[in-house]
Design a protein around this motif. Structure first.
Motif, short mmCIF file in Angstrom:
data_model
loop_
_atom_site.label_atom_id
_atom_site.label_comp_id
_atom_site.label_asym_id
_atom_site.label_seq_id
_atom_site.Cartn_x
_atom_site.Cartn_y
_atom_site.Cartn_z
N LEU A 22 76.95 31.84 115.69
CA LEU A 22 76.65 33.13 115.05
C LEU A 22 77.61 33.39 113.91
N SER A 23 78.88 33.12 114.12
CA SER A 23 79.87 33.32 113.07
C SER A 23 79.61 32.40 111.89
N LEU A 24 79.21 31.16 112.18
CA LEU A 24 78.90 30.21 111.10
C LEU A 24 77.71 30.71 110.28
N MET A 25 76.68 31.19 110.96
CA MET A 25 75.50 31.71 110.24
C MET A 25 75.85 32.93 109.41
N ASP A 26 76.65 33.85 109.98
CA ASP A 26 77.06 35.04 109.23
C ASP A 26 77.91 34.67 108.02
N LEU A 27 78.78 33.69 108.20
CA LEU A 27 79.64 33.24 107.10
C LEU A 27 78.79 32.67 105.96
N MET A 28 77.82 31.85 106.30
CA MET A 28 76.94 31.26 105.29
C MET A 28 76.05 32.33 104.65
N LEU A 29 75.60 33.29 105.47
CA LEU A 29 74.71 34.34 104.96
C LEU A 29 75.40 35.19 103.90
N SER A 63 69.31 30.77 87.57
CA SER A 63 68.34 29.72 87.28
C SER A 63 67.27 29.66 88.37
N LEU A 64 66.19 28.98 88.07
CA LEU A 64 65.13 28.81 89.07
C LEU A 64 65.66 28.07 90.28
N ALA A 65 66.47 27.02 90.04
CA ALA A 65 67.04 26.26 91.15
C ALA A 65 67.97 27.14 91.99
N GLY A 66 68.79 27.95 91.31
CA GLY A 66 69.68 28.85 92.03
C GLY A 66 68.93 29.89 92.82
N CYS A 67 67.85 30.41 92.24
CA CYS A 67 67.02 31.40 92.93
C CYS A 67 66.36 30.77 94.15
N GLY A 68 65.83 29.54 93.97
CA GLY A 68 65.20 28.85 95.09
C GLY A 68 66.19 28.56 96.20
N ALA A 69 67.43 28.18 95.84
CA ALA A 69 68.45 27.90 96.85
C ALA A 69 68.81 29.16 97.63
N GLN A 70 68.93 30.30 96.91
CA GLN A 70 69.21 31.56 97.59
C GLN A 70 68.11 31.93 98.58
N ILE A 71 66.86 31.80 98.14
CA ILE A 71 65.74 32.16 99.01
C ILE A 71 65.72 31.26 100.25
N PHE A 72 65.87 29.95 100.04
CA PHE A 72 65.83 29.02 101.18
C PHE A 72 66.95 29.31 102.17
N LEU A 73 68.18 29.44 101.68
CA LEU A 73 69.32 29.68 102.57
C LEU A 73 69.19 31.03 103.27
N TYR A 74 68.81 32.03 102.52
CA TYR A 74 68.73 33.39 103.07
C TYR A 74 67.67 33.47 104.17
N HIS A 99 66.78 43.50 92.19
CA HIS A 99 67.57 43.28 93.41
C HIS A 99 68.90 42.67 92.99
N PHE A 100 69.83 42.51 93.98
CA PHE A 100 71.11 41.88 93.67
C PHE A 100 71.13 40.41 94.08
N PHE A 101 70.01 39.90 94.65
CA PHE A 101 69.86 38.48 94.90
C PHE A 101 68.37 38.16 94.90
N CYS A 102 68.03 36.89 94.92
CA CYS A 102 66.62 36.48 94.90
C CYS A 102 66.02 36.66 96.28
N ASP A 103 65.40 37.80 96.50
CA ASP A 103 64.72 38.07 97.75
C ASP A 103 63.22 37.93 97.52
N VAL A 104 62.52 37.40 98.50
CA VAL A 104 61.09 37.10 98.33
C VAL A 104 60.26 38.33 97.96
N ASP A 124 60.99 27.73 108.48
CA ASP A 124 60.54 28.99 107.88
C ASP A 124 60.99 29.08 106.42
N GLY A 125 62.24 28.67 106.15
CA GLY A 125 62.76 28.69 104.79
C GLY A 125 62.00 27.75 103.87
N ILE A 126 61.66 26.56 104.36
CA ILE A 126 60.92 25.58 103.54
C ILE A 126 59.53 26.11 103.20
#
Length: 316
Positions: free
Chosen positions: A66-73, A93-104, A176-181, A155-157
């Motif tokens: 849980l701590s690892l997931m919160d840290l990454m989030l 960038s599009l790649a950065g936006c895609g990475a944020q969406i996938f990780l988030y 928004h302040f990040f790339c949210d779907v 789900d992220g993929i």
């Protein structure tokens, strides 16, 4: 083809959540403070559980994940938001936006199922203590953790593959302040109704199913605690369960509010405020709540601090 090339070569613009007024500068500083506490709290929790052999139990293994997931989030959104605010550059960038969406999306989904696994572990520990080594051993906990990561990643993929398949037009400004779907879908030039329905179905699976498990587990725990003979133990258990349920309620409630409403009913200001709840606050609160009045965590912390102090004295 020209439109597609334009779509996939252009950057998006994150409008952010703060301006440079005195009030917003204070709020930005507060967010950085929350980020620091969340980062340190979760990092220390992971380190303590890794270093102390007495914390190598199913419960603490789940807590370390849980701590690892919160840290990454929190690292997925806050550093980019802070960089854009301080530099004055709002592009991503599009790649950065895609990475944020996938990780988030992946981390949100994984954490939903992990919180359900933690509720199940507490249910077994309190309601079936004699069968704990059978019903919630290291093997079962590892299986639940791996399953959480896999389900969240799948789900992220799915979400990122469909989201980036839409053409985007207009100013390409994400409110928004990040790339949210949901915020990104408002920029789409095509009808996203079918994808919104798909997201709703995914939310039923990713949010409502774990919530049902958590509510059922803690209901059984509370019933068992009420029948405890020790009044002090009863009060401590109820206080702990209520704290956990408060964070779970805030986390799942905010996620349902964001992802289970149609795009047409959304308010950018509301979405940003609610997103901040589970993006900033829950990663900070989780290590505090799960370690509050926890003698084993306190003992492990004092042990590590004592070891560091001894090594420092030996060097001098």
């Amino acid at each position: 083809m020209a439109w597609e090339n334009q779509t996939f070569s252009s950057d998006f613009i994150l409008l952010g959540i703060f301006n440079h007024s005195p009030t917003h500068i204070f709020l930005f500083s507060l967010v950085l403070g929350i980020f620091t506490v969340a980062f340190m709290g979760n990092a220390v929790m992971i380190l303590l559980i890794y270093l102390d052999n007495q914390l190598h139990t199913p419960m603490y293994f789940l807590l370390s994940q849980l701590s690892l997931m919160d840290l990454m989030l929190i690292c997925t959104t806050v550093p980019k938001m802070a960089f854009n605010y301080l530099s004055g550059k709002k592009y991503i960038s599009l790649a950065g936006c895609g990475a944020q969406i996938f990780l988030y999306v992946s981390l949100l989904g994984a954490e939903c199922f992990l919180l359900a696994a933690m509720a199940y572990d507490r249910y077994v520990a309190i309601c079936h203590p004699l069968r704990y080594s059978i019903l919630s051993n290291q093997r079962i906990c590892r299986l639940m953790v791996v399953s959480s990561w896999i389900v969240g990643s799948v789900d992220g993929i799915i979400v990122i593959a469909v989201t980036l398949s839409f053409p985007y037009c207009g100013t390409r400004e994400i409110p928004h302040f990040f790339c949210d779907v949901p915020a990104l879908l408002t920029l789409s030039c095509t009808n996203t109704f079918l994808f919104e329905r798909l997201m709703f179905i995914c939310c039923v699976i990713m949010l409502l199913f774990p919530v049902t498990v958590i509510i059922a587990s803690y209901f059984r725990v509370i019933v068992a605690v009420i029948h405890m003979g020790s009044g002090e133990g009863r009060q401590k258990a109820i206080a702990t369960c209520s704290s956990h349920l408060m964070v779970v309620g805030m986390y799942y409630g905010a996620a349902m509010f964001i992802y289970m409403r149609p795009v047409s009913d959304r308010s950018p200001t509301q979405d940003k405020m609610v997103s901040a709840l589970y993006t900033f606050l829950t990663p900070m609160l989780n290590p505090l709540i799960y370690s509050h009045r926890n003698k084993e965590v306190a003992r492990a912390l004092m042990k590590v601090l004592g070891r560091v102090s001894l090594e420092s004295k030996l060097r001098n």
